[in-house]
Design a protein around this motif. Structure first.
Motif, short mmCIF file in Angstrom:
data_model
loop_
_atom_site.label_atom_id
_atom_site.label_comp_id
_atom_site.label_asym_id
_atom_site.label_seq_id
_atom_site.Cartn_x
_atom_site.Cartn_y
_atom_site.Cartn_z
N PHE A 1 0.80 -1.13 0.12
CA PHE A 1 -0.03 -0.12 0.14
C PHE A 1 0.87 1.21 -0.07
O PHE A 1 0.34 2.28 0.36
CB PHE A 1 -0.95 0.01 1.13
N THR A 2 2.10 1.08 -0.16
CA THR A 2 3.10 2.20 -0.06
C THR A 2 2.95 3.12 -1.39
O THR A 2 2.95 2.50 -2.56
CB THR A 2 4.48 1.71 -0.05
N LEU B 1 8.48 -0.17 2.83
CA LEU B 1 8.97 -0.16 1.38
C LEU B 1 8.84 -1.63 0.81
O LEU B 1 8.94 -2.51 1.35
CB LEU B 1 10.48 0.50 1.31
N THR B 2 9.12 -1.76 -0.56
CA THR B 2 9.16 -2.76 -1.29
C THR B 2 10.61 -3.47 -0.87
O THR B 2 11.55 -2.62 -0.33
CB THR B 2 9.23 -2.84 -2.86
N ARG C 1 16.20 -2.60 1.14
CA ARG C 1 17.51 -3.18 1.16
C ARG C 1 18.34 -1.96 0.84
O ARG C 1 19.35 -1.96 1.43
CB ARG C 1 17.62 -4.39 0.12
N ARG C 2 18.16 -1.22 -0.08
CA ARG C 2 19.00 -0.24 -0.52
C ARG C 2 19.22 0.99 0.48
O ARG C 2 20.14 1.29 0.88
CB ARG C 2 18.55 0.57 -2.00
N LEU C 3 17.92 1.22 1.22
CA LEU C 3 17.97 2.42 2.12
C LEU C 3 18.43 2.02 3.48
O LEU C 3 18.82 2.75 4.15
CB LEU C 3 16.65 2.84 2.12
N ILE C 4 18.27 0.53 3.65
CA ILE C 4 19.15 0.06 5.09
C ILE C 4 20.48 0.39 4.95
O ILE C 4 21.06 0.68 5.96
CB ILE C 4 18.71 -1.43 5.15
N HIS C 5 21.00 -0.12 3.82
CA HIS C 5 22.50 0.28 3.51
C HIS C 5 23.00 1.51 3.89
O HIS C 5 23.83 1.94 4.53
CB HIS C 5 22.85 -0.20 2.40
#
Length: 821
Positions: free
Chosen positions: A23-24, A54-55, A60-64
């Motif tokens: 639903f994002t 997030l998807t 994963r990208r923003l966690i990094h």
């Protein structure tokens, strides 16, 4: 939950929600990334707490990015997501955290390094073993154990005397995981630690290290005051398989009052497997009174392999006591070697083994050559023997392999069993399992017995197991019965066994009669259309479907999918292209899974805008797709809807099995996915094709994964797929059986690996959510099949799920994907 005919009514947790990221808004990732770039720590913290929305790819990208933030709270929020999602590829980013002044940061860094080890962290982790905080020291020990590095051994050995028992236990577990022989002697010295929990951990570790130098220390531990320590010591001695320890193990078996310790003794003797060990097991079996322990004894003998089988056959060839003979027969059946049936039937004829025990053993072995022996006892004067004979005959008869020899003995027993209605019903169903048209004559009068509903349903079920042989009339008449269970049974029977000639009659009733059970008629129509010829009948069915609503519409789509006409695929595919009704398209995708010629149509539906349609379509491609659909399924592995991605993993395994295309690389890559059902079905798909992934990855999933669904799937893969290191796999499974906190996972690890059955049958499952009294339309479900694969999706408008080729065995409903961890 076991199947009953082709119908199941199951209950499961169900919700209508989807994963949060579904639903994002599309620009949510961009907004969160901008917040992570702001100077205000509060804004960055709020953004980090929203990463789970997030998807998977964006998360994963923003966690990094967040893991490198200067603010500890931001980094910790990102670390929580890493640990919850079990994301790999982050270890290098947190090595510096081990020197952070904040205890929570050091702890999270060590926990992430246990999940995702990196070589350069071994030195810093060794230093962190001296951290002032016990939780950090424990986490560092776990990470060193996960590193697999020999350089981790010496730092760990230096902390065996840590002042905190929990840390000492973590250090011991880490040393066991590293499997370095340098740890054996120091660990022997810790078998007398002051804390029972540490002593238990040490005993297990010595077993895992598999060094016989530990035998004497473990024998001493058999006298420990703590029951858990004694159990761990016995199990470790069994793992070592040191014959010199047998006398000590036997001594504890005769003196120990604890059932748990006795159970561990049984397992240890089975693993050692020498003549002395097997003789001890037989002696215990003769004297044992506990039914649970007897089961363990039989399984232990079965695991001992050929020496145990030969010993059990000698037991039956001699003159043992009746109690021991029965136990030997049942234990021999556990070995699963069909040729052993000869030893059991021979002992039965000589009067050595009891009839009930022999019949139960023959049932377990499943060798159809022993059927004549079983049939001899269907009319025995003892009702317990008759019941055992019926159960054995059920296991030995397969309707797909007609056996006319069994019809007369069963019919004669049925005629004699006048006093027991339940027994007559069981024998009626047994006639169906013969698969012989000769059985129809004996069943027809019973299927019309309106005064005995249970017997009538049994006869109707049996007629449905037989090929078309004139039973249409009585089955169609049963569709008008007053009792709903009779109508349901008749519909299921016609679905399986109706002749093509019945299609016209069923269509007439659907067109003209409003009073009849139209849902039952619609279900029955599928069987008739599967054998009927001619486009006209198909057009009539399509017209009735288009004029119908709700559950009846779904049943008719299903029926059309069964049609023998090649034009049925195009008619359904055309309807799916033209209709705006999502429920119709989802049902078409499910119905097409019944057809070998539907690969192209299913591939098109796999690109539908609706997740429920895609989920059904990709599942069907596993059954019907060709090698050209491999790319479609690989693309579906990345679908944001977990039901689609999870089904694609299972379907890819089935496609690889059927067509021979390689799929192991793609499935192994998905073991790192954050979604539990995708990881589980990737493991299941690997098991189907007989492929394995990196041993450390499999071990991590079995030992560390937070989802019991994934751990159970990992156990099935390790137990059932070919291995380069069988001894290591056995040790992993034994450790899992002893230590996993979920009973179903532990049972899977302890069970004997069985290849999935090649037999399949159509099954219709009705999904009843918890708190509801009846099936609910469009309910999310997770259907676990007997081969370990899980089908995900949304039930149809009847609250039903149709599975065209369910592997023979148990089916059950699990927590739907939106609620799974």
């Amino acid at each position: 939950m076991s199947r009953i005919g082709a119908w199941l009514l199951l209950s499961a947790l169900a919700v209508s929600s989807a994963p949060a990221h579904a639903f994002t808004w599309p620009n949510a990732a961009e907004a969160i990334e901008k917040q992570l770039d702001q100077a205000d720590p509060g804004a960055r913290r709020r953004a980090a707490r929203r990463l789970g929305e997030l998807t998977p790819a964006a998360e994963r990208r923003l966690i990094h990015k967040a893991l490198g933030d200067t603010d500890a709270e931001v980094r910790l929020a990102a670390a929580d997501r890493v640990l919850e999602r079990r994301l790999r590829g982050t270890g290098e980013l947190v090595v510096s955290w081990l020197n952070d002044p904040e205890q929570r940061v050091r702890l999270s860094g060590a926990e992430i390094l246990a999940l995702d080890p990196v070589a350069r962290a071994v030195g810093p982790l060794g230093r962190v073993l001296g951290d002032p905080d016990a939780a950090v020291r424990s986490a560092a020990a776990n990470a060193l154990g996960a590193s697999g590095s020999k350089d981790a051994v010496l730092p760990l050995l230096g902390r065996l005397d840590d002042s905190v028992p929990q840390v000492r236990s973590a250090v011991v577990r880490a040393l066991a995981r590293l499997r370095d022989p340098r740890a054996v002697v120091p660990l022997i010295g810790k078998i007398q630690d002051s804390r029972p929990a540490v002593r238990r951990t040490v005993a297990r570790a010595l077993g895992e290290l598999a060094d016989t130098r530990a035998s004497s220390a473990l024998v001493l531990a058999l006298r420990d005051a703590d029951e858990g320590v004694r159990i761990a010591a016995v199990e470790a001695l069994g793992t070592l398989k040191d014959p010199s320890a047998i006398l000590a193990i036997v001594a504890i078996a005769t003196s120990e009052a604890s059932p748990a310790v006795r159970a561990s003794v049984v397992g240890a003797l089975g693993r050692i497997g020498t003549k002395e060990a097997l003789d001890t097991l037989l002696t215990m079996m003769e004297a044992e009174q506990s039914a649970d322990t007897l089961v363990l004894l039989r399984k232990a003998l079965a695991r001992a392999g050929t020496p145990a089988r030969e010993r059990l056959e000698r037991c039956l060839a001699g003159q043992p006591t009746s109690r021991l003979a029965d136990a030997c027969a049942l234990a021999l059946a556990e070995t699963g070697r069909p040729e052993s049936a000869r030893a059991i039937t021979g002992a039965l004829r000589r009067g050595v083994v009891g009839t009930v025990a022999a019949l139960s053993a023959l049932e377990t072995l499943g060798d159809d050559k022993s059927l004549p022996t079983v049939l001899e006892h269907l009319a025995d004067s003892d009702p317990v023997v008759r019941r055992a004979a019926v159960d054995a005959a059920v296991a030995l008869l397969d309707p797909k392999k007609p056996d006319g020899r069994a019809v007369d003995p069963i019919a004669q027993a049925l005629d004699k069993a006048r006093s027991s209605k339940a027994e007559r019903a069981a024998l009626a169903r047994l006639l169906g399992r013969t698969g012989s048209p000769r059985a129809v004559k004996a069943l027809m009068p019973l299927a019309d017995a309106a005064d005995h509903v249970e017997l009538r349903i049994a006869a109707i079920d049996a007629l449905g197991m037989l090929p078309p042989a004139g039973q249409d009339k009585v089955l169609i008449a049963a569709l008008e019965a007053d009792e709903a269970p009779v109508r349901l049974a008749a519909a299921a029977a016609l679905r399986r066994a109706a002749s093509g000639a019945a299609a016209r009659s069923l269509l007439d009733r659907l067109e003209r009669s409003a009073e009849q059970d139209r849902n039952a008629l619609s279900v029955a129509l599928g069987g008739a259309l599967s054998r009927a010829k001619g486009r006209a009948l198909l057009d009539r069915a399509l017209g009735i479907m288009l004029a119908s609503r709700g559950g009846q519409r779904d049943a008719l789509i299903e029926a059309i999918g069964h049609s023998s006409s090649k034009e049925a695929v195009e008619l359904l595919a055309k309807h799916a292209r033209e209709t705006g009704d999502v429920a119709d398209r989802a049902k078409v995708a499910e119905a097409l899974s019944a057809r070998a010629d539907a690969g192209t149509a299913l591939a098109a539906l796999a690109k539908d805008v609706d997740g429920a349609v895609r989920a059904n379509a990709v599942w069907g491609l596993g059954l019907r797709g060709g090698s050209e659909q491999r790319a479609v399924l690989i693309a579906a592995l990345g679908d944001k809807d977990v039901a689609v991605a999870g089904n694609a993993a299972a379907a890819l395994g089935r496609l690889g099995k059927r067509t021979g295309v390689r799929v192991d690389k793609e499935l192994c890559e998905r073991l790192a996915d954050s979604r539990a059902y995708l990881r589980a079905n990737a493991l299941g798909g690997l098991r189907v094709v007989g492929a394995r992934c990196a041993p450390d990855v499999e071990k991590a999933l079995l030992v560390e994964d937070r989802s019991e669904v994934v751990r159970r799937a990992a156990a099935l893969l390790i137990a059932g797929a070919p291995s380069k290191d069988p001894a290591r796999d056995r040790e992993l499974l034994e450790s899992c059986a002893q230590h996993d906190t979920d009973s179903s996972v532990a049972a899977t690890c302890a069970g004997d690996p069985k290849r999935p059955s090649k037999l399949t049958e159509p099954v219709l499952v009705y999904v009843v959510p918890v708190g509801e009294a009846a099936p609910v339309a469009r309910t999310p479900f997770a259907l676990v099949l007997a081969d370990g694969l899980t089908r995900l999706g949304v039930a149809d408008r009847r609250g039903a799920v149709f599975e065209r080729e369910a592997p023979a065995g148990e089916v059950s409903l699990a927590v739907p994907a939106p609620l799974a961890r």
